[in-house]
Design an enzyme around this catalytic site. Sequence first.
Site, mmCIF file in Angstrom:
data_model
loop_
_atom_site.group_PDB
_atom_site.id
_atom_site.type_symbol
_atom_site.label_atom_id
_atom_site.label_comp_id
_atom_site.label_asym_id
_atom_site.label_seq_id
_atom_site.Cartn_x
_atom_site.Cartn_y
_atom_site.Cartn_z
ATOM 1 N N HIS A 82 0.851 -1.185 0.000
ATOM 2 C CA HIS A 82 0.000 0.000 0.000
ATOM 3 C C HIS A 82 0.883 1.230 0.000
ATOM 4 O O HIS A 82 1.902 1.264 0.669
ATOM 5 C CB HIS A 82 -0.895 0.007 1.241
ATOM 6 C CG HIS A 82 -2.087 0.893 1.096
ATOM 7 N ND1 HIS A 82 -3.249 0.465 0.496
ATOM 8 C CD2 HIS A 82 -2.287 2.171 1.447
ATOM 9 C CE1 HIS A 82 -4.124 1.461 0.497
ATOM 10 N NE2 HIS A 82 -3.568 2.509 1.063
ATOM 11 N N ASP A 161 -13.993 2.320 6.683
ATOM 12 C CA ASP A 161 -12.925 3.074 6.022
ATOM 13 C C ASP A 161 -13.394 3.607 4.678
ATOM 14 O O ASP A 161 -13.110 4.755 4.326
ATOM 15 C CB ASP A 161 -11.663 2.217 5.829
ATOM 16 C CG ASP A 161 -10.640 2.982 4.994
ATOM 17 O OD1 ASP A 161 -10.211 4.058 5.453
ATOM 18 O OD2 ASP A 161 -10.311 2.561 3.881
ATOM 19 N N ARG A 168 -13.328 12.198 3.996
ATOM 20 C CA ARG A 168 -12.084 12.931 4.262
ATOM 21 C C ARG A 168 -11.572 13.613 3.007
ATOM 22 O O ARG A 168 -11.009 14.705 3.063
ATOM 23 C CB ARG A 168 -11.023 11.966 4.808
ATOM 24 C CG ARG A 168 -11.283 11.546 6.240
ATOM 25 C CD ARG A 168 -10.379 10.399 6.655
ATOM 26 N NE ARG A 168 -8.989 10.692 6.464
ATOM 27 C CZ ARG A 168 -8.084 9.813 5.996
ATOM 28 N NH1 ARG A 168 -8.432 8.586 5.718
ATOM 29 N NH2 ARG A 168 -6.836 10.166 5.845
ATOM 30 N N SER A 183 -6.772 4.033 8.440
ATOM 31 C CA SER A 183 -7.365 3.767 7.132
ATOM 32 C C SER A 183 -6.576 2.671 6.419
ATOM 33 O O SER A 183 -7.134 1.673 5.950
ATOM 34 C CB SER A 183 -7.359 5.071 6.311
ATOM 35 O OG SER A 183 -7.560 4.816 4.956
ATOM 36 N N LYS A 187 -7.753 -1.602 6.206
ATOM 37 C CA LYS A 187 -7.972 -2.246 4.896
ATOM 38 C C LYS A 187 -7.084 -3.471 4.740
ATOM 39 O O LYS A 187 -7.516 -4.499 4.247
ATOM 40 C CB LYS A 187 -7.586 -1.271 3.780
ATOM 41 C CG LYS A 187 -8.637 -0.286 3.420
ATOM 42 C CD LYS A 187 -8.284 0.385 2.105
ATOM 43 C CE LYS A 187 -7.269 1.484 2.251
ATOM 44 N NZ LYS A 187 -7.803 2.783 2.493
HETATM 45 N N1 URA Z 1 -4.191 5.848 1.764
HETATM 46 C C1 URA Z 1 -5.244 5.307 2.441
HETATM 47 O O1 URA Z 1 -5.648 4.188 2.177
HETATM 48 N N2 URA Z 1 -5.824 6.016 3.392
HETATM 49 C C2 URA Z 1 -5.406 7.246 3.727
HETATM 50 O O2 URA Z 1 -5.963 7.814 4.608
HETATM 51 C C3 URA Z 1 -4.312 7.811 3.017
HETATM 52 C C4 URA Z 1 -3.725 7.085 2.046
#
Ligand code: URA
Length: 431
Positions: A82, A161, A168, A183, A187
């Site tokens: 990620h 999320d 957001r 967040s 995930k």
């Molecule tokens: N990537 C994400 O998945 N969440 C965030 O809040 C920022 C970047």
Amino acid sequence: MRATDIIIKKRDHGELTQEEINFFVQGFVKGEIPDYQVSAWAMAVLLNGMTPQETTDLTLAMVSSGRILDLTGVVDIAVDKHSSGGVGDKTTFVVLPVVAACGLPVGKMSGRGLGFSGGTLDKLESIPGYRINLNTDEFKQQLKEKGIVLTGQSLDLAPADGKLYALRDVTGTVPSIPLIASSIMSKKIAAGANAIVLDVKVGRGAFMETLESARELSDLMIKIGELAGRKTICLLSDMNQPLGHAVGNTLEVLEAIDTLKGGGPADFREHCLHVSAHMLVIGRRAKDLDEGRRMAERVVADGSAFEKFRVLVQAQSGDVSYLDDPSKFPPAKFIEVVNAPRSGWLSQVDARSVGEASVSLGAGRAKKSDPVDHAVGFIIHHKVGDRVEKGEPLFTIYADDRAKQEEARGRVLAAHVFSEVAVPPLPLFYD
Ligand code: URA
């Protein structure tokens, strides 16, 4: 318990209990706490922060808001990656096929654009027909059969999320360490990852502008990973200037295709090889980074990484003829090459300004419901440290609207800062 009291407590610098966080997250997911209250709460968190305990509780509450994917029996080790978000970051399109071609199955759920930073899903939708909404059974089946999946976050995994992320994006509450950490980690945990490589971006085009704040975010995510029993490593990478040359949905897909075929910008290619090597090590396919890197280089050189990308696109109903003949992607209406107004060494190509200009062109959203324009964006021809001569191409604008094109020209010109003296290139990774 009342949502208002929880907002007030955070506004007044209080520490929320696990019960309060669970109540708030559950109420939001059930639709009992409206967007406006959650937005106010998110702003209070952004301004006043959260303790590591609150952040962990928030992460686990978001994980528990939905199902947890169990990949036992599907893969021997579930490795995920990620990025914390940046400008021109199309790494996933290259890294996933590379590691999958090296024999490490990988399934990833990606998100949409956030603020000035682009989103993998928006970019993927540039490929006609590509399905970004696989359900969890389809996810597992494809991972088992093809060894590669790239889809949107399934609605039943960490739904809190998904809802909070979209809020957001449009309420100025993205750059908060606890909100980003929870967040990302919610995930990854919900998607069943056993081992996670996090690419934490640092600089002007990242949510973490300083190395110090990026380390804080990394430490927090590693700690959450440990608590949840997931092996987590963070790479700190530069995001002061855009990664590669392309910024914008289709343009980034094109650059990724080029890179998978053995071309592509040197910085982007190097970045992808490094992230891939880490994934191959954490996924137990390579004994060390050198071996991982050699494996990654090999599958790009022999075409198997690009072939794996074709397999992915085909499996998700995308039209692979666009990969074989990228000239089929519809171009923007107006394409303008902007030349350097003077000679010198580039000391800055401000990624944030380029990202914001790209959103203004239509590549990202101003409101939750806005559609994105896939064709628009920029090719940024030079990197910090390059010597540029007056009159040579500095960047190319791809626009669908004349007024937006005019505005973008000024912003992206201003993002380029020239120096009279030589400037060293920026590092790709800090740690
Ligand atoms: N990537 C994400 O998945 N969440 C965030 O809040 C920022 C970047």
